[in-house]
Design a protein around this motif. Sequence first.
Motif, PDB file in Angstrom:
ATOM      1  N   CYS A 296       0.828  -1.212   0.000  1.00 28.39           N
ATOM      2  CA  CYS A 296       0.000   0.000   0.000  1.00 28.39           C
ATOM      3  C   CYS A 296       0.861   1.260   0.000  1.00 28.39           C
ATOM      4  O   CYS A 296       0.545   2.249  -0.678  1.00 28.39           O
ATOM      5  CB  CYS A 296      -0.917  -0.005   1.226  1.00 28.39           C
ATOM      6  N   LEU A 297       1.945   1.220   0.747  1.00 29.94           N
ATOM      7  CA  LEU A 297       2.833   2.372   0.809  1.00 29.94           C
ATOM      8  C   LEU A 297       3.480   2.636  -0.547  1.00 29.94           C
ATOM      9  O   LEU A 297       3.534   3.774  -1.029  1.00 29.94           O
ATOM     10  CB  LEU A 297       3.910   2.134   1.876  1.00 29.94           C
ATOM     11  N   GLY A 298       3.962   1.575  -1.215  1.00 25.33           N
ATOM     12  CA  GLY A 298       4.586   1.739  -2.526  1.00 25.33           C
ATOM     13  C   GLY A 298       3.615   2.238  -3.574  1.00 25.33           C
ATOM     14  O   GLY A 298       3.907   3.174  -4.326  1.00 25.33           O
ATOM     15  N   VAL A 299       2.402   1.620  -3.611  1.00 24.54           N
ATOM     16  CA  VAL A 299       1.396   2.035  -4.591  1.00 24.54           C
ATOM     17  C   VAL A 299       0.936   3.462  -4.322  1.00 24.54           C
ATOM     18  O   VAL A 299       0.754   4.268  -5.249  1.00 24.54           O
ATOM     19  CB  VAL A 299       0.203   1.057  -4.588  1.00 24.54           C
ATOM     20  N   GLY A 300       0.749   3.779  -3.052  1.00 21.97           N
ATOM     21  CA  GLY A 300       0.312   5.124  -2.689  1.00 21.97           C
ATOM     22  C   GLY A 300       1.324   6.178  -3.119  1.00 21.97           C
ATOM     23  O   GLY A 300       0.956   7.236  -3.647  1.00 21.97           O
ATOM     24  N   MET A 301       2.617   5.912  -2.903  1.00 24.89           N
ATOM     25  CA  MET A 301       3.641   6.865  -3.303  1.00 24.89           C
ATOM     26  C   MET A 301       3.719   6.990  -4.830  1.00 24.89           C
ATOM     27  O   MET A 301       3.937   8.082  -5.370  1.00 24.89           O
ATOM     28  CB  MET A 301       4.998   6.436  -2.745  1.00 24.89           C
ATOM     29  N   PHE A 302       3.506   5.893  -5.527  1.00 24.15           N
ATOM     30  CA  PHE A 302       3.533   5.924  -6.995  1.00 24.15           C
ATOM     31  C   PHE A 302       2.446   6.845  -7.534  1.00 24.15           C
ATOM     32  O   PHE A 302       2.699   7.700  -8.391  1.00 24.15           O
ATOM     33  CB  PHE A 302       3.361   4.504  -7.544  1.00 24.15           C
ATOM     34  N   LYS A 307       0.358  12.050  -9.657  1.00 27.52           N
ATOM     35  CA  LYS A 307      -0.537  13.203  -9.508  1.00 27.52           C
ATOM     36  C   LYS A 307       0.250  14.506  -9.573  1.00 27.52           C
ATOM     37  O   LYS A 307      -0.224  15.505 -10.125  1.00 27.52           O
ATOM     38  CB  LYS A 307      -1.284  13.088  -8.179  1.00 27.52           C
ATOM     39  N   LYS A 308       1.456  14.509  -8.978  1.00 29.32           N
ATOM     40  CA  LYS A 308       2.283  15.708  -8.997  1.00 29.32           C
ATOM     41  C   LYS A 308       3.115  15.827 -10.281  1.00 29.32           C
ATOM     42  O   LYS A 308       3.929  16.726 -10.425  1.00 29.32           O
ATOM     43  CB  LYS A 308       3.212  15.700  -7.780  1.00 29.32           C
TER      44      LYS A 308
END
Length: 311
Positions: A296-302, A307-308
């Motif tokens: 979840c952490l890896g996907v969330g950061m991706f 988005k940015k």
Amino acid sequence: MKIRLVQDGVFSTVEDINEAINPPTNGFYWIDADVDDLIVLQPLFTLHDLAVEDCLSEEEQRPKIEIYEGHYFIVINSIRFDDEEIFLRALNMFLGKHYIITVTKQKINELRTVKPILWEQEVNRPDRFLYHLVDLVVDSYFSVGDRIEDKIEHLEEDIVLHTKKTHLNEIIGLRSEILWLKKVLGPQKDVIATLNKKDLRLIDDQLQKYFSDIYENAVKISETFDTFRDLMGNLREAYQSSVANRANDIMRVFTALTTIFMPLTIITGIYGMNFTNMPELDWSYGYYIVLGAMLCLGVGMFFLFKKKDWL
């Protein structure tokens, strides 16, 4: 060697070269020869030794005009472009009062395409033949220029969309061809200027005015290839900029991946420590919980980076 009697644009084949020594009652003689034929032609028409030596030389001849007694020796370059390399072929001409001798080492298309023009214009003088032949040679530079321009545009588009290492070799090669050609265009322009302005007794005064049009075309061609030279410089800068941008994109991806995996590395580092009292080690589903958290952490950061617009 082909010997033709040209009368009002109509060709008649002549078998005996000795017939061409004396002026015909009407028209002129066009002798289309190879360099080996000069052995026969030189004594018959009293061709100058230096001009014959230039024709026989293996070195590349610069465009020029030499004024000799009884005839002129003119060298211009025909051009051909096969999408990979530019070829220049020397067209040597001896202009006399009642004849013109063309001497070539390779086949030149203009010698073939000039025939229907002679017939259509009812050409009856060797100086008019010279005018139409030089006009065709100069016009061929325009068609080659158009093809070079298309190649530059295609190369520019390809560099922007799909930069490859081979593009640099293409740019360097084409730029070298253009610079080499520019060195030839200067002397050739001077030859045409001489035909246009200098008082030449073997060329009719009225006809000399028409050479001014050819000279203007030669100037346009020279300016066009100046533009091509500048475009090749811009194209090289575009290639270098594209390569730099591509390297930046790659580094941005690597940086993002490193950032994504950094917290995961921290987590695995923590649970790789050999301590006896770690509460999570006794959980029945601790392993799956940690893996899920890492995913979840890896996907969330991706998705955050996407988005940015960092990826």
